[in-house]
Enzyme design. Sequence first.
Site, PDB file in Angstrom:
ATOM      1  N   GLY A 118      11.049  43.923  10.772  1.00 20.10           N
ATOM      2  CA  GLY A 118      11.628  42.610  10.582  1.00 20.10           C
ATOM      3  C   GLY A 118      11.526  42.177   9.134  1.00 20.10           C
ATOM      4  O   GLY A 118      10.999  42.881   8.272  1.00 20.10           O
ATOM      5  N   VAL A 119      12.024  40.969   8.871  1.00 23.29           N
ATOM      6  CA  VAL A 119      12.046  40.442   7.508  1.00 23.29           C
ATOM      7  C   VAL A 119      10.743  39.713   7.220  1.00 23.29           C
ATOM      8  O   VAL A 119      10.226  38.989   8.059  1.00 23.29           O
ATOM      9  CB  VAL A 119      13.245  39.493   7.337  1.00 23.29           C
ATOM     10  CG1 VAL A 119      13.236  38.855   5.964  1.00 23.29           C
ATOM     11  CG2 VAL A 119      14.555  40.241   7.565  1.00 23.29           C
ATOM     12  N   GLY A 120      10.202  39.909   6.015  1.00 25.03           N
ATOM     13  CA  GLY A 120       9.009  39.156   5.630  1.00 25.03           C
ATOM     14  C   GLY A 120       8.030  39.985   4.837  1.00 25.03           C
ATOM     15  O   GLY A 120       8.209  41.194   4.618  1.00 25.03           O
ATOM     16  N   GLU A 163      17.637  46.778  11.301  1.00 27.37           N
ATOM     17  CA  GLU A 163      18.687  45.788  11.057  1.00 27.37           C
ATOM     18  C   GLU A 163      18.942  45.585   9.575  1.00 27.37           C
ATOM     19  O   GLU A 163      20.070  45.572   9.111  1.00 27.37           O
ATOM     20  CB  GLU A 163      18.274  44.416  11.615  1.00 27.37           C
ATOM     21  CG  GLU A 163      18.039  44.327  13.076  1.00 27.37           C
ATOM     22  CD  GLU A 163      17.396  43.001  13.413  1.00 27.37           C
ATOM     23  OE1 GLU A 163      18.041  42.223  14.131  1.00 27.37           O
ATOM     24  OE2 GLU A 163      16.279  42.725  12.933  1.00 27.37           O
ATOM     25  N   ILE A 201       5.235  33.823  15.866  1.00 25.82           N
ATOM     26  CA  ILE A 201       4.627  32.525  15.597  1.00 25.82           C
ATOM     27  C   ILE A 201       3.272  32.446  16.287  1.00 25.82           C
ATOM     28  O   ILE A 201       2.288  32.002  15.692  1.00 25.82           O
ATOM     29  CB  ILE A 201       5.556  31.383  16.058  1.00 25.82           C
ATOM     30  CG1 ILE A 201       6.794  31.329  15.156  1.00 25.82           C
ATOM     31  CG2 ILE A 201       4.829  30.039  16.050  1.00 25.82           C
ATOM     32  CD1 ILE A 201       7.843  30.331  15.589  1.00 25.82           C
ATOM     33  N   ASN A 204      13.847  29.703  13.647  1.00 23.96           N
ATOM     34  CA  ASN A 204      15.067  30.418  13.274  1.00 23.96           C
ATOM     35  C   ASN A 204      15.796  30.931  14.510  1.00 23.96           C
ATOM     36  O   ASN A 204      16.970  30.705  14.683  1.00 23.96           O
ATOM     37  CB  ASN A 204      14.752  31.584  12.334  1.00 23.96           C
ATOM     38  CG  ASN A 204      14.131  31.129  11.029  1.00 23.96           C
ATOM     39  OD1 ASN A 204      14.553  30.128  10.453  1.00 23.96           O
ATOM     40  ND2 ASN A 204      13.125  31.848  10.565  1.00 23.96           N
TER      41      ASN A 204
END
Length: 501
Positions: free
Chosen positions: A267-269, A292, A362, A382
């Site tokens: 994932g993004v981050g 992705e 989260i 998001n």
Amino acid sequence: MARVTCPVLGRRIATAEEAAAHIRPGDSVGISGFTGAGFPKAVPQALARRIGEAHARGEEFRIGLWSGASTGPSVDGALAEVHGLDKRLPYSSDPALRRLINSGEVDYVDAHLSHSAQQAWFGFYGPLDVAVVEVAAILPNGLLVPGTSVGNNKTWLDRAEKVILEVNRWLPRDLEGFHDVYYGAAVPPHRIPIQLTHPLQRIGDPYLRVDPAKVVAVVETDAPDRNSPLDAPDDSSRAMAELLVDFLRHEVRAGRMPPGLLPLQSGVGSTPNAVMEGLLHAEFEGLTSFTEVIQDGLLDLLDAGKLASLSATSFGLSPAGQQRFLDNVGSYKGRILLRSQEISNHPELVRRLGVIAINGMIEADVYGNVNSSHVMGSAIMNGIGGSGDFARNAYLNFFVSDSLAKGGLISSIVPMVSHVDHTEHDVHVLITEQGLADLRGLSPSDRADRVIAHCAHPDYRDRLRDYVDRARAARPEARHTPHLLEEALGWHAAYLRDGRM
């Protein structure tokens, strides 16, 4: 060099304002874009100005906006500022739009990213009136050279009644050949297996197709993608990355995956990028990725020769990473493929390839349920994005988060998550900077003990143990997944009431 060489479409070159005039109040508009790459640069801003002028005259003007994923302030932000949206799907990260979604002004359809194209084909969202798609070039035969993301562009071009093309000269012309657009998808009962068995295998075309009769305007632009500075890995993210990389070593030693691992998804981050940094210095060679978004860490692995092939649907680079790609675009051809997101995120392919999925969260509860989209149960952050596509179908999945938020006022490990995106049945490994909990093959009771012992912050660990112990004692006849229902969400209620859990 001319970017529009098709004689038919060359006669439809227009200004952004002329193109935006084709969009009517109440229309559903499909736009290109995924994580700030490949979104249209001019038409959405012209449309926002038009909507603002209409509202100043007292006229109602709002549209539904469909995308691949997040776009940028000049799309979501600009349309949110003029209150021009009534519906948004399937994913957005813009803070201005987030406020309107959480206030109830904008209806938000938070969908799995692999589902959005097929659900559009099923008719679940209604008709698509207009598509606005950015491309790198239009060839003499009318084929379109895609840009820095593919996302849902194929579906929007096929489904829309009218099409507006933005041809962006900023995009490298050398992008031709970086794409694999699969046109074999079908609706039930006409589906056939997707014949992809390796991340870099080509199964489609290098171009997007469009019916020229549907193209109402071609707008020429010269503007960069939105690229966010990359958060440098901190001590916490590096600690989580070390735990994850060491766990992969353990899996190789146990014979559960090959020395070159299985295809990676991240994932993004900052934490996923820290993991890529960890792999850069680890012993693994011949890595592959089926993901992705291409972030800087994946480019690092490609440049170092550690990563052999990379399949995604979009770039999501920092300014420095973007410049590196632009300066060396030719060297990446043949090692990177960009696909439609219905393929990059396809459950059939994720499962067949045996993807290792790494995504943020989260919060997680003691039994392994994960919330990746909502703050305190009600406010969207998001959206679920593609994390569900990968986690549910991965060979091995990881969810990562700091154990604390808001300076220690919030624990990311709680008795019960306030919103469920990934159920306990789909979650394999949880990681915080405190440690790693391998949940595979465990009963709920064993999962609770392991999550508390390894992932919870010491400030909250005793309270979590106390909660589980009392839940087990309260109902001896119901100890499979024991909860104190009157307390299960009490930590969240306390935060909303007192400002701390």
